[in-house]
Design an enzyme around this catalytic site. Structure first.
Site, PDB file in Angstrom:
ATOM      1  N   MET A  38       0.849  -1.201   0.000  1.00 22.22           N
ATOM      2  CA  MET A  38       0.000   0.000   0.000  1.00 22.22           C
ATOM      3  C   MET A  38       0.884   1.249   0.000  1.00 22.22           C
ATOM      4  O   MET A  38       1.917   1.278   0.675  1.00 22.22           O
ATOM      5  CB  MET A  38      -0.888   0.013   1.254  1.00 22.22           C
ATOM      6  CG  MET A  38      -1.791  -1.210   1.350  1.00 22.22           C
ATOM      7  SD  MET A  38      -2.803  -1.137   2.844  1.00 22.22           S
ATOM      8  CE  MET A  38      -3.486  -2.796   2.816  1.00 22.22           C
ATOM      9  N   HIS A  67      -0.301  -8.092  -3.941  1.00 18.09           N
ATOM     10  CA  HIS A  67      -1.492  -7.264  -4.192  1.00 18.09           C
ATOM     11  C   HIS A  67      -1.063  -5.806  -4.116  1.00 18.09           C
ATOM     12  O   HIS A  67      -0.844  -5.273  -3.022  1.00 18.09           O
ATOM     13  CB  HIS A  67      -2.549  -7.602  -3.120  1.00 18.09           C
ATOM     14  CG  HIS A  67      -3.795  -6.806  -3.250  1.00 18.09           C
ATOM     15  ND1 HIS A  67      -4.737  -6.800  -2.239  1.00 18.09           N
ATOM     16  CD2 HIS A  67      -4.278  -5.995  -4.216  1.00 18.09           C
ATOM     17  CE1 HIS A  67      -5.748  -6.021  -2.599  1.00 18.09           C
ATOM     18  NE2 HIS A  67      -5.499  -5.514  -3.794  1.00 18.09           N
ATOM     19  N   MET A  69      -1.725  -2.147  -4.055  1.00 19.53           N
ATOM     20  CA  MET A  69      -2.727  -1.111  -3.845  1.00 19.53           C
ATOM     21  C   MET A  69      -1.974   0.228  -3.915  1.00 19.53           C
ATOM     22  O   MET A  69      -1.741   0.903  -2.898  1.00 19.53           O
ATOM     23  CB  MET A  69      -3.432  -1.296  -2.490  1.00 19.53           C
ATOM     24  CG  MET A  69      -4.375  -2.484  -2.507  1.00 19.53           C
ATOM     25  SD  MET A  69      -4.846  -3.052  -0.873  1.00 19.53           S
ATOM     26  CE  MET A  69      -3.463  -4.144  -0.540  1.00 19.53           C
ATOM     27  N   GLY A 143      -7.290  -1.359   2.099  1.00 16.19           N
ATOM     28  CA  GLY A 143      -6.530  -0.455   2.961  1.00 16.19           C
ATOM     29  C   GLY A 143      -6.241  -1.019   4.332  1.00 16.19           C
ATOM     30  O   GLY A 143      -5.212  -0.701   4.938  1.00 16.19           O
ATOM     31  N   PHE A 144      -7.125  -1.908   4.813  1.00 10.76           N
ATOM     32  CA  PHE A 144      -6.920  -2.387   6.185  1.00 10.76           C
ATOM     33  C   PHE A 144      -7.386  -3.838   6.338  1.00 10.76           C
ATOM     34  O   PHE A 144      -8.341  -4.254   5.667  1.00 10.76           O
ATOM     35  CB  PHE A 144      -7.686  -1.499   7.199  1.00 10.76           C
ATOM     36  CG  PHE A 144      -7.214  -0.073   7.177  1.00 10.76           C
ATOM     37  CD1 PHE A 144      -7.823   0.858   6.341  1.00 10.76           C
ATOM     38  CD2 PHE A 144      -6.113   0.319   7.938  1.00 10.76           C
ATOM     39  CE1 PHE A 144      -7.358   2.164   6.276  1.00 10.76           C
ATOM     40  CE2 PHE A 144      -5.647   1.631   7.880  1.00 10.76           C
ATOM     41  CZ  PHE A 144      -6.272   2.558   7.045  1.00 10.76           C
ATOM     42  N   GLY A 146      -8.883  -6.914   8.997  1.00  8.52           N
ATOM     43  CA  GLY A 146      -9.806  -6.963  10.132  1.00  8.52           C
ATOM     44  C   GLY A 146     -11.154  -6.310   9.900  1.00  8.52           C
ATOM     45  O   GLY A 146     -11.912  -6.086  10.851  1.00  8.52           O
ATOM     46  N   GLY A 173     -10.771 -10.081   1.855  1.00  9.08           N
ATOM     47  CA  GLY A 173     -11.270  -9.092   2.820  1.00  9.08           C
ATOM     48  C   GLY A 173     -12.432  -9.627   3.628  1.00  9.08           C
ATOM     49  O   GLY A 173     -13.518  -9.865   3.093  1.00  9.08           O
ATOM     50  N   GLY A 194      -6.574 -12.836   6.371  1.00 13.48           N
ATOM     51  CA  GLY A 194      -5.538 -12.252   7.222  1.00 13.48           C
ATOM     52  C   GLY A 194      -5.871 -12.537   8.672  1.00 13.48           C
ATOM     53  O   GLY A 194      -5.347 -13.458   9.294  1.00 13.48           O
ATOM     54  N   SER A 195      -6.822 -11.772   9.204  1.00 17.59           N
ATOM     55  CA  SER A 195      -7.140 -11.907  10.635  1.00 17.59           C
ATOM     56  C   SER A 195      -7.692 -13.300  10.955  1.00 17.59           C
ATOM     57  O   SER A 195      -7.405 -13.831  12.035  1.00 17.59           O
ATOM     58  CB  SER A 195      -8.125 -10.828  11.073  1.00 17.59           C
ATOM     59  OG  SER A 195      -8.965 -10.455  10.035  1.00 17.59           O
TER      60      SER A 195
HETATM   61  C1  DX5 Z   1      -7.036  -5.084   2.494  1.00 17.80           C
HETATM   62  C2  DX5 Z   1      -6.128  -6.205   2.006  1.00 17.80           C
HETATM   63  C3  DX5 Z   1      -6.576  -7.553   2.467  1.00 17.80           C
HETATM   64  C4  DX5 Z   1      -6.640  -7.686   3.987  1.00 17.80           C
HETATM   65  C5  DX5 Z   1      -7.265  -8.981   4.359  1.00 17.80           C
HETATM   66  O1  DX5 Z   1      -6.786  -3.932   1.739  1.00 17.80           O
HETATM   67  O2  DX5 Z   1      -6.068  -6.233   0.597  1.00 17.80           O
HETATM   68  O3  DX5 Z   1      -5.702  -8.548   1.927  1.00 17.80           O
HETATM   69  O4  DX5 Z   1      -5.343  -7.615   4.505  1.00 17.80           O
HETATM   70  O5  DX5 Z   1      -7.312  -9.036   5.774  1.00 17.80           O
HETATM   71  P1  DX5 Z   1      -8.594  -9.680   6.510  1.00 17.80           P
HETATM   72  O6  DX5 Z   1      -8.631 -11.109   6.052  1.00 17.80           O
HETATM   73  O7  DX5 Z   1      -8.277  -9.533   7.971  1.00 17.80           O
HETATM   74  O8  DX5 Z   1      -9.792  -8.893   6.065  1.00 17.80           O
HETATM   75 ZN    ZN Z   2      -5.011  -7.934  -0.295  1.00 20.78          ZN
END
Ligand code: DX5
Ligand code: ZN
Length: 213
Positions: A38, A67, A69, A143-144, A146, A173, A194-195
């Site tokens: 990012m 990825h 961004m 962007g984030f 969780g 996501g 992720g989370s």
């Molecule tokens: C968000 C990312 C995702 C994010 C996934 O911009 O592209 O890859 O880290 O994290 P969780 O699975 O926690 O939503």
């Molecule tokens: Zn991603």
């Protein structure tokens, strides 16, 4: 039973122990490692760049699912390819030169992924049909980590499957053990988590359960 690939995002990992974290994912049965890059411009967050990807490359053998961004991703394609990315995914909203960016990724011998923000319709990718290998459906605003899964993404995933039957559909996501089955049912081949992985008691179990779709 359909093979489901799990690509855990390291955005939620402990960045002070990234080598151990990535090795733990590899040991826990992850198929790929999802690297969220990012730039603070395309998304309101900053994470990491080529040096981190190059160091992750040194410590695992798993494919690196990068990825981007970032705005104007073509500027950095070659450097991420050299750093060890296997799949380079960028957002069509981030450049006026989608075709040129696709060609740059192909010139580097890497797999091409195209990604869309939640509000961008799947049809936006029709002009590029046949030119890319993976479609990344964002099920949260990028962007984030969780965040909560946007339920409307399920229709978008089905639409992606219908319009692009021959490529990999990746969903990214808010995917977790409770919604993964319907995400796979809608047509996903690859799950970014992720989370759901990093916050689990047992990563191996979490990945195993996500794989069951
Ligand atoms: C968000 C990312 C995702 C994010 C996934 O911009 O592209 O890859 O880290 O994290 P969780 O699975 O926690 O939503
Ligand atoms: Zn991603």
């Amino acid at each position: 039973m359909k093979k489901v690939f799990i690509s855990p995002s390291i955005l939620t990992a402990d960045f002070a122990r990234l080598e151990q974290e990535c090795k733990s994912l590899q040991k826990s049965g992850a198929d790929w490692i999802h690297c969220d890059v990012m730039d603070g411009m395309f998304v309101p967050n900053l994470t990491f760049g080529m040096p981190v990807v190059a160091n992750i490359r040194k410590c695992v053998i798993l494919p690196l699912d990068v990825h981007l961004m970032i705005v104007e991703p073509k500027r950095y394609v070659e450097q991420f390819a050299r750093a060890g990315a296997d799949i380079i995914t960028f957002h069509v909203e981030a450049t006026d030169d989608v075709v040129g960016t696709i060609e740059q990724i192909k010139k580097c011998g890497k797999k091409v992924g195209l990604s869309l923000r939640p509000n961008t319709p799947i049809e936006a990718l029709l002009p590029y049909k046949g030119m890319f290998d993976l479609l990344l459906v964002m099920s949260v605003e990028p962007g984030f980590g969780g965040q909560s899964f946007i339920e409307a993404s399920l229709d978008k995933i089905s639409k992606a499957r219908e319009l692009f039957p021959d490529i990999l559909i990746e969903v990214d996501g808010g995917v977790n053990l409770s919604n993964c089955a319907k995400v796979v049912q809608a047509g996903a081949d690859v799950i970014v988590a992720g989370s759901a992985v990093f916050n689990s008691e047992n990563r191996k179990d979490a990945i195993q359960q996500l794989k069951m779709g």
